[in-house]
Design an enzyme around this catalytic site. Structure first.
Site, short mmCIF file in Angstrom:
data_model
loop_
_atom_site.label_atom_id
_atom_site.label_comp_id
_atom_site.label_asym_id
_atom_site.label_seq_id
_atom_site.Cartn_x
_atom_site.Cartn_y
_atom_site.Cartn_z
N GLU A 187 2.27 -0.47 -4.94
CA GLU A 187 0.77 0.78 -4.91
C GLU A 187 1.27 1.60 -5.23
OE1 GLU A 187 -3.48 2.64 -3.85
OE2 GLU A 187 -1.45 2.31 -3.09
N ASP A 238 0.56 -1.08 -0.17
CA ASP A 238 0.08 -0.45 -0.01
C ASP A 238 0.98 1.22 -0.03
OD1 ASP A 238 -2.56 1.16 0.33
OD2 ASP A 238 -2.18 1.89 2.37
C1 GLC Z 1 -4.45 3.03 -0.14
C2 GLC Z 1 -5.24 2.00 -0.22
C3 GLC Z 1 -6.81 2.92 0.58
C4 GLC Z 1 -6.41 3.76 1.35
C5 GLC Z 1 -5.41 4.47 1.32
C6 GLC Z 1 -4.88 4.35 2.80
O1 GLC Z 1 -4.12 4.26 -1.45
O2 GLC Z 1 -5.78 1.71 -1.23
O3 GLC Z 1 -7.69 2.48 0.41
O4 GLC Z 1 -7.00 4.72 1.93
O5 GLC Z 1 -4.47 3.04 0.75
O6 GLC Z 1 -3.78 3.84 3.51
#
Ligand code: GLC
Length: 533
Positions: A253, A201
Site C-alpha cells: 500500500e 500497510d
Molecule cells: C493504512 C490503512 C488505514 C490505517 C492507516 C494507519 O492506510 O489502510 O486504515 O488507518 O494505514 O495504519
C-alpha cells in the site's frame, strides 16, 4: 481476484455486534459462489482498536474480538479446501502504544536500547517543551507526543516520540536491525501457519528523513530514492517469502506516483502494489485511460503485474463517487458525497459499468466487501456514532472513513439484516440497508451481485479477460474501447462515460452492465464483446 474482508463489518458469529473470523468461515459458500480466488483480511491481531486494528499490540495473536489463532487456522484450512487463498494485513510502520516494545521503551528511558526501536527525540525549547519538528500527523494534529520519563531517573527533560498516525500508533525505527529481524520472524510465523501472503500497510513510509527537518506545511519527509534504505527492507522480506514453497505474495500500500510504486515491485522486492491512481480516477474516460496506461507502463518496466481496485476501507464508496464523476485527491478525504447531491441511480449504473472494466483489465483485482452489493456511503451517521479516530484527531473537522465501513446486510429483514444477532452493531446499519442485502440481490436477476457473479464466471472462462494483451481501439473521447487478446481469442470492452449512445461494434455480447438490446451502448454503461480473430 482478491476480496477484501473488513473483518469487523463482514459477519458476526457470536452476537457482539462486531464481525469475526468464524463469521467469515460461515460465509465461505457465499465467497465461493461469488468467485473469489483469495481473501485479504483487515488486521485482526491483538489491539486496543484505536485505529480498528491498525494499531497492533501483538503480531502473533488474534484479538479476542475476532477469535483465536485456532479460528484463523480453521479459516485457512476451510478456505484452502475451496481453493481460496488467505492473506493478512501486515502493519510494520507502527505498533500500538500497548505493544510490549513500546511499553518497555517508555519505561527504560533516554538512551536505552528499548528506545532505539522507536523514534524518540528530544524536544526543542529551553525545557524541551516544544516538539522536535513541525511535522503533522496524517490524522490531524502534531505527529509528536511527549512521554513522562520514569520516576527517579535523572533524564529530564522528557523526550518525544514520533507517530505518523495517531499518538497510540508510535512509529518503529526501521534503521534498527532488530526491528527488521523481528518482522521477518512475524512473516514466518504466519507463513508457517499456511497464510498465502500479506497486504503491507503504509509500506513506503518505513524510513523517514533521519534529520527530521521542519518542512513547509508540516508534511513529513519520506525519502523516495529507488536505491534508498526502505528497498533493502523489502529485499529482506522477499528472501523470507522465497524460503517457502508454493505461491506466497505481498501487495504493498503506497499512494506514491506510479514510478515510485513500481520501485517496490521489482523482481527482488514485493509482488503487487495497489493501483491508487485507478482508485482516484472519476467516471471520466480520460482519467481512466491515463490511470490504465500509466500504471501498465510503469509496471511493465519492472515486469510486475498491475492491480485494479476502486474501493477499500479508507475511501468513500465508488457508487457515491461515480454518481458525481469526482476525482479523489488524497486518501482520508472527507466524504465526497452527501445525501443531498448523491444520485443513486446514476451511481449504481456507473459502478456496474466500472465493475466490467475492473474485471476485464489484465492483472489482479481487489474487491472490497459490499462493493459487489453496490453499497452506498452512509454520510448521515450521527456524530455520537462516529468511530474512526480521524473524527477526534482532526478536531471534528473530518468525519473520517466510517461511511464506507457499515456492516454488510445479509438478509432483507430482521435484526441487523442477518449480520449479527446483537441489538446494536459497532456502526449502526441504516433502516433501508435490507434492499442491498445478499438475499434480496440473489433473488433479483439484474442486481449488482448477479453482475459480479456472472462477470467473475466469464472471467474464468474467457482467457482474454483479466489476462489479455491490451490495445486501445479508436473511439470518441468520452468512450473507452479496449481490445484484450490472448491465445488467438479476443474480447472488446467498451465503457461509455459520455451522453451519446455508442453503436456496438461487431462481436457477441458476453455481458453488459446496461440495456444493449438496441445495438447501442447507452450512457453510463459497459459491455464485453467476444470477437472473431
Ligand atoms: C493504512 C490503512 C488505514 C490505517 C492507516 C494507519 O492506510 O489502510 O486504515 O488507518 O494505514 O495504519
Amino acid at each position: 481476484m482478491f476480496y477484501q474482508v473488513y473483518v469487523r463489518s463482514f459477519r458476526d458469529s457470536n452476537g457482539d455486534g462486531v464481525g469475526d473470523i468464524r463469521g467469515i468461515i460461515e460465509s465461505l459458500d457465499y465467497l465461493q459462489t461469488l468467485g473469489v480466488d483469495a481473501l485479504w483480511l483487515s488486521p485482526c491481531f491483538t489491539s486496543p482498536q484505536v485505529d480498528h486494528g491498525y494499531d497492533v499490540a501483538d503480531y502473533r495473536e488474534i484479538d479476542l474480538l475476532f477469535g483465536t489463532v485456532e479460528d484463523m487456522d480453521a479459516l485457512i484450512s476451510h478456505a484452502h479446501t475451496r481453493n481460496i487463498r488467505v492473506t493478512l494485513d501486515f502493519v510494520p510502520n507502527h505498533t500500538s502504544h500497548q505493544h510490549r516494545w513500546f511499553q518497555a521503551a517508555v519505561a527504560a528511558g533516554r538512551g536505552s536500547a528499548e528506545r532505539e526501536r522507536y523514534l524518540f527525540r528530544d524536544g526543542r525549547g529551553e525545557q524541551g517543551e516544544l516538539p522536535p519538528n513541525n511535522w503533522m500527523s496524517v490524522f490531524g494534529g502534531p505527529s509528536w507526543t511527549r512521554v513522562s520519563e520514569p520516576e527517579g531517573s535523572p533524564q529530564s527533560p522528557a523526550q518525544w516520540y514520533y507517530h505518523l498516525f495517531a499518538a497510540e500508533q508510535p512509529d518503529l525505527n526501521w534503521r534498527n536491525p532488530e526491528v527488521v529481524t523481528e518482522f521477518e520472524d512475524v512473516i514466518r510465523f504466519w507463513l508457517d501457519r499456511g497464510v498465502d501472503g500479506f497486504r503491507i500497510d503504509v509500506s513506503d513510509a518505513l524510513i523517514k528523513d533521519a534529520d527530521f527537518p521542519d518542512t513547509d506545511g508540516g508534511w513529513p519527509i519520506i525519502p523516495k530514492d529507488p536505491d534508498g534504505e526502505v528497498h533493502d527492507i523489502y529485499r529482506r522480506f522477499r528472501r523470507v517469502f522465497d524460503e517457502y514453497i508454493g505461491d506466497r505474495m505481498a501487495v504493498i500500500e503506497t499512494g506514491a506516483d506510479d514510478a515510485t510504486v513500481a520501485g517496490f515491485i521489482r523482481p527482488d522486492e514485493m509482488h503487487l502494489a495497489f493501483n491508487f491512481r485507478f482508485v482516484k480516477a472519476g467516471f471520466v474516460a480520460e482519467q481512466l485511460r491515463d490511470a490504465i496506461d500509466s500504471s501498465l507502463a510503469a509496471n511493465a518496466r519492472v515486469g510486475a503485474p498491475t492491480t485494479w481496485v476502486t474501493d477499500n476501507h479508507d475511501t468513500p464508496r465508488s457508487v457515491g463517487r461515480y454518481s458525481q464523476g469526482t476525482q479523489l485527491h488524497g486518501s482520508y478525504v472527507p466524504a465526497t458525497t452527501s445525501q443531498i447531491d448523491f444520485d443513486e441511480a446514476r451511481g449504481q449504473q456507473r459502478a456496474r459499468a466500472m465493475a466490467l472494466l475492473l474485471l476485464a483489465l489484465p492483472g489482479a483485482v481487489y474487491v472490497y466487501n459490499g462493493q459487489e452489493l453496490g453499497l452506498p456511503n452512509v454520510d448521515d451517521l450521527p456524530e455520537s456514532a462516529l468511530q474512526d479516530p480521524v473524527w477526534e484527531k482532526s478536531g471534528h473537522t473530518n468525519r473520517g472513513r466510517d461511511n464506507c465501513r457499515i456492516p454488510m446486510p445479509w438478509h432483507a429483514e430482521g435484526p441487523c439484516f442477518g449480520f449479527s444477532s446483537a441489538p446494536h452493531t459497532w456502526l449502526p446499519m441504516p433502516d433501508y440497508w435490507g434492499r442491498y442485502s445478499v438475499a434480496s440481490q440473489t433473488d433479483a436477476t439484474d442486481s449488482m451481485l448477479q453482475l459480479y457473479r456472472q462477470a467473475l464466471k466469464l472471467r474464468r472462462a474467457h482467457a482474454p479477460l483479466g489476462r489479455g494483451q491490451l490495445t486501445w481501439i479508436e473511439s470518441p473521447a468520452d468512450v473507452l474501447h479496449i481490445r484484450l487478446t490472448h491465445d488467438g481469442q479476443s474480447v472488446d470492452v467498451l465503457v461509455n462515460t459520455g451522453k451519446a449512445d455508442v453503436p456496438l461494434p461487431s462481436g457477441t455480447v458476453l455481458l453488459a452492465s446496461g440495456d444493449v438490446s438496441d445495438g447501442v451502448l447507452p450512457e453510463d454503461a459497459a459491455v464485453w464483446l467476444e470477437g472473431q480473430m
